[in-house]
Design an enzyme around this catalytic site. Structure first.
Site, PDB file in Angstrom:
ATOM      1  N   VAL A  49       1.114  -1.096  -0.003  1.00 24.42           N
ATOM      2  CA  VAL A  49      -0.167   0.114  -0.289  1.00 24.42           C
ATOM      3  C   VAL A  49       0.471   1.570   0.211  1.00 24.42           C
ATOM      4  CG1 VAL A  49      -1.881  -1.285   1.257  1.00 24.42           C
ATOM      5  CG2 VAL A  49       0.111  -0.329   2.551  1.00 24.42           C
ATOM      6  N   SER A  71       5.956  -2.061   1.170  1.00 22.68           N
ATOM      7  CA  SER A  71       6.128  -0.927   0.773  1.00 22.68           C
ATOM      8  C   SER A  71       7.653  -0.238   1.298  1.00 22.68           C
ATOM      9  CB  SER A  71       4.678  -0.164   1.847  1.00 22.68           C
ATOM     10  OG  SER A  71       3.662  -1.200   1.169  1.00 22.68           O
ATOM     11  N   GLU A 127      10.274   2.927 -11.921  1.00 18.09           N
ATOM     12  CA  GLU A 127       9.249   3.020 -13.045  1.00 18.09           C
ATOM     13  C   GLU A 127       9.733   3.410 -14.938  1.00 18.09           C
ATOM     14  OE1 GLU A 127       5.841   5.279 -12.160  1.00 18.09           O
ATOM     15  OE2 GLU A 127       6.704   4.650 -10.101  1.00 18.09           O
ATOM     16  N   CYS A 133       8.747   8.740  -4.741  1.00 22.21           N
ATOM     17  CA  CYS A 133       9.531   7.692  -3.825  1.00 22.21           C
ATOM     18  C   CYS A 133      10.829   9.169  -2.943  1.00 22.21           C
ATOM     19  CB  CYS A 133      10.632   6.829  -3.970  1.00 22.21           C
ATOM     20  SG  CYS A 133       9.067   5.391  -4.258  1.00 22.21           S
ATOM     21  N   PHE A 134      11.319   9.399  -4.173  1.00 21.67           N
ATOM     22  CA  PHE A 134      12.668  10.609  -3.689  1.00 21.67           C
ATOM     23  C   PHE A 134      12.449  11.594  -3.146  1.00 21.67           C
ATOM     24  CE2 PHE A 134      15.986   9.195  -7.231  1.00 21.67           C
ATOM     25  CZ  PHE A 134      15.739   8.238  -7.235  1.00 21.67           C
TER      26      PHE A 134
HETATM   27  N1  LIG Z   1       6.287   3.704  -7.467  1.00 18.25           N
HETATM   28  C1  LIG Z   1       7.844   3.478  -7.291  1.00 18.25           C
HETATM   29  O1  LIG Z   1       8.247   3.324  -7.775  1.00 18.25           O
HETATM   30  C2  LIG Z   1       8.444   2.541  -5.910  1.00 18.25           C
HETATM   31  C3  LIG Z   1       9.035   1.763  -5.957  1.00 18.25           C
HETATM   32  C4  LIG Z   1       9.568   1.007  -5.029  1.00 18.25           C
HETATM   33  C5  LIG Z   1       9.050   1.175  -3.638  1.00 18.25           C
HETATM   34  N2  LIG Z   1       7.838   1.963  -3.729  1.00 18.25           N
HETATM   35  C6  LIG Z   1       7.586   1.981  -2.482  1.00 18.25           C
HETATM   36  O2  LIG Z   1       5.999   1.682  -2.626  1.00 18.25           O
HETATM   37  C7  LIG Z   1       4.510   1.488  -1.853  1.00 18.25           C
HETATM   38  C8  LIG Z   1       3.420   1.229  -2.720  1.00 18.25           C
HETATM   39  O3  LIG Z   1       3.906   2.751  -3.862  1.00 18.25           O
HETATM   40  P1  LIG Z   1       3.323   2.243  -5.181  1.00 18.25           P
HETATM   41  O4  LIG Z   1       3.379   3.482  -5.909  1.00 18.25           O
HETATM   42  O5  LIG Z   1       2.446   1.200  -5.743  1.00 18.25           O
HETATM   43  O6  LIG Z   1       2.147   3.261  -4.617  1.00 18.25           O
HETATM   44  P2  LIG Z   1       0.240   3.300  -5.297  1.00 18.25           P
HETATM   45  O7  LIG Z   1      -0.273   4.254  -4.789  1.00 18.25           O
HETATM   46  O8  LIG Z   1       0.220   3.786  -6.556  1.00 18.25           O
HETATM   47  O9  LIG Z   1      -0.522   2.641  -4.861  1.00 18.25           O
HETATM   48  C9  LIG Z   1      -0.947   1.571  -3.828  1.00 18.25           C
HETATM   49  C10 LIG Z   1      -2.546   1.271  -4.003  1.00 18.25           C
HETATM   50  O10 LIG Z   1      -2.159   1.220  -2.569  1.00 18.25           O
HETATM   51  C11 LIG Z   1      -3.910   0.698  -2.139  1.00 18.25           C
HETATM   52  N3  LIG Z   1      -3.716   0.606  -0.727  1.00 18.25           N
HETATM   53  C12 LIG Z   1      -4.139   1.855   0.449  1.00 18.25           C
HETATM   54  N4  LIG Z   1      -5.230   1.668   1.193  1.00 18.25           N
HETATM   55  C13 LIG Z   1      -4.714   0.280   0.905  1.00 18.25           C
HETATM   56  C14 LIG Z   1      -5.657  -1.128   2.237  1.00 18.25           C
HETATM   57  N5  LIG Z   1      -6.031  -0.701   3.194  1.00 18.25           N
HETATM   58  N6  LIG Z   1      -6.914  -2.424   1.197  1.00 18.25           N
HETATM   59  C15 LIG Z   1      -5.919  -2.072   0.373  1.00 18.25           C
HETATM   60  N7  LIG Z   1      -5.463  -1.499  -0.743  1.00 18.25           N
HETATM   61  C16 LIG Z   1      -4.994  -0.654  -0.361  1.00 18.25           C
HETATM   62  C17 LIG Z   1      -4.395   1.645  -3.260  1.00 18.25           C
HETATM   63  O11 LIG Z   1      -5.621   2.022  -3.121  1.00 18.25           O
HETATM   64  C18 LIG Z   1      -3.264   2.082  -3.820  1.00 18.25           C
HETATM   65  O12 LIG Z   1      -3.908   1.652  -6.011  1.00 18.25           O
HETATM   66  C19 LIG Z   1       5.213   2.417  -1.713  1.00 18.25           C
HETATM   67  O13 LIG Z   1       5.740   2.484  -0.289  1.00 18.25           O
HETATM   68  C20 LIG Z   1       6.531   3.184  -2.330  1.00 18.25           C
HETATM   69  O14 LIG Z   1       7.018   3.789  -0.995  1.00 18.25           O
HETATM   70  C21 LIG Z   1       7.325   2.349  -4.609  1.00 18.25           C
END
Ligand SMILES: NC(=O)c1ccc[n+]([C@@H]2O[C@H](COP(=O)([O-])OP(=O)(O)OC[C@H]3O[C@@H](n4cnc5c(N)ncnc54)[C@H](O)[C@@H]3O)[C@@H](O)[C@H]2O)c1
Length: 458
Positions: free
Chosen positions: A89, A130, A164, A275-276
């Protein structure tokens, strides 16, 4: 078909979706279900029009969807049926109360932990996917064990390092997979189960293990180091512009030192992405919390330089265009925070657009994948803004072009045609240094690269 194990991922976002698609694709013996509270997102995953753009993602999802990859809103059922739960999440920067603007907002994370506790009927492995502050696993364990239930949970940390734009490539061929665990017999067994999944396609020597706190912290530190390289090179662009040095030449000379390396030394208008900034601020907050002021100040500087770089871009535009942008029409080439994604979270283009409208410039925004997100980001911004995917249409009758995203298409446009369609004198501000500056100057443009001497006809 009977599956070896049921994997659940909570959170179908930029990480949960692609990560689980690859696990399902590479491991047909596991059933992988991705759930989310956002039903619109789940509908998109179940359609041919996926909610995120990533090269190679469509094909990967298509190969596994319906076979052993499923998207659903049934969180309760998913938890009940699962053996291993990845939690992916969002963990944005907190925007209220203590730690506002800096600490991680763990409300979604905690809600998920409580949901797992409520619906679980058997032993489960919980995998932190996450990005979280160090010591979060402890909170997770406390929530999961706060009832009289006999159910046992093992919490592992397995941060995601994908970038990404290259997510599928990164997932298929990761530099490393990191798994942090406790040292108990049960935790080590859980760790081995997770290793077994990755070992289906990742060479064993690239699957590394550590204690759980090192694993949580490593993700924050990895992002801080990456962002620090960008801020380091960007800080030098300002000096290059004052001294007629060329940042490309400096970066090449510095990067050829094998101790430094050449990657992540591209000067730009600044880093973006979800993220950064959030992860560095999280690190800064943690250091402050532990009384490490010098350390927190050091890392906060990375974010300060990034803000400085974005504002400098605007000031350079102003001074080049006779100290006023009011009434001028400016085209942004790109709005995504980087090429090959439609993601605009924390994109420098958002800041630049807002500042340009404050200066009363008129904006035309162009991007091959991010226009929908751009419209949402700039909704309610006071100013004249239009959106056009075609860069030729977007730049016609403009005074200036500002390159925000390093999309390859922008380097290969017919700039003679573009020049003819623009108001003169015509300006180009290359916030990514992807264009042929000499050639643009010959065509007639006044060219302002980042960290290189400007080429002007005045
Ligand atoms: N985007 C990146 O490039 C990247 C890379 C590495 C790590 N991360 C980390 O990964 C995590 C997720 O990032 P993301 O970019 O995928 O975020 P995002 O916002 O795209 O996706 C998160 C999803 O979680 C869902 N969610 C929230 N609460 C929920 C719940 N209680 N039950 C079910 N679903 C729920 C949201 O609706 C959303 O669709 C973050 O901690 C981020 O820091 C992101």
């Amino acid at each position: 078909m009977t599956f070896k194990k049921n994997i659940l991922c909570i959170g179908a976002g930029y990480v949960g979706g692609p990560t689980m698609a690859i696990i399902a694709y590479k491991c047909p013996q596991y059933k992988v279900t991705v759930v989310d509270i956002n039903s619109e997102r789940i509908d998109q995953w179940n359609s041919d029009n996926l909610p995120i753009y990533e090269p190679g993602l469509d094909e990967t999802v298509k190969a596994a969807k319906g076979r052993n990859l499923f998207f659903s809103t049934d969180i309760k059922g998913g938890i009940k049926d699962s053996d291993i739960i990845f939690v992916s999440v969002n963990t944005p920067t907190k925007i209220f109360g203590a730690g506002s603007g800096m600490a991680a907002d763990l409300q979604y994370w905690e809600k998920t932990a409580r949901q797992i506790r409520k619906h679980a009927e058997s032993h489960k492995i919980i995998v932190e996917k996450s990005t979280l502050p160090v010591k979060t696993a402890l909170a997770m364990e406390r929530i999961l064990t706060s009832t009289d239930s006999e159910i046992h949970f093992d919490v592992l940390s397995n941060p995601e390092f994908l970038a990404e734009g290259t997510a599928i490539k990164d997932l298929e061929n990761p530099d490393r997979v990191l798994i942090g665990s406790r040292e108990t017999e049960s935790a080590l067994k859980a760790r081995d189960e997770l290793i077994e999944i990755y070992a289906n396609w990742v060479p064993r020597d690239r699957i590394i293990t550590s204690n759980i706190w090192s694993s949580e912290l490593s993700k924050l530190v990895a992002n801080a180091f990456l962002a620090q390289r960008i801020s380091s090179i960007n800080s030098i662009t300002a000096l290059c512009e004052k001294t007629d040095a060329d940042i490309l030449e400096v970066a090449r000379a510095v990067g050829m030192d094998s101790r430094v390396g050449s990657k992540f030394l591209n000067a730009s208008v600044g880093f973006g992405g979800s993220c950064f900034k959030k992860d560095i601020l999280n690190l800064v907050y943690l250091c402050r919390h532990y009384g490490l002021k010098e350390v927190s100040d050091y890392w906060e500087g990375v974010v300060r330089i990034n803000d400085y770089q974005k504002e400098r871009f605007i000031l350079n535009m102003m001074s080049a265009m006779f100290n006023t942008l009011a009434g001028k029409k400016i085209c942004l080439f790109g709005f995504a925070y980087k090429a090959n994604t439609g993601d605009t979270r924390e994109s420098p283009a958002i800041f630049i657009s807002k500042r340009l409208t404050e200066e009363k410039a008129e904006l035309v925004i162009s991007d091959p994948k991010a226009l929908h997100n751009a419209m949402t980001d700039l909704d309610g911004v006071d100013g004249k803004i239009s959106y056009t995917e075609d860069p030729y249409e977007a730049s016609a009758n403009c005074d200036a072009i500002a390159v925000m995203t390093e999309w390859e298409i922008y380097a290969n446009l017919d700039f003679e045609k573009i020049y003819r369609s623009m108001i003169k004198p015509a300006f180009i501000f290359d916030g990514r240094n992807i264009l042929d500056h000499e050639r643009l100057f010959e065509i007639g443009f006044n060219v302002f690269p980042t960290g290189k001497p400007a080429l002007t006809h005045f």
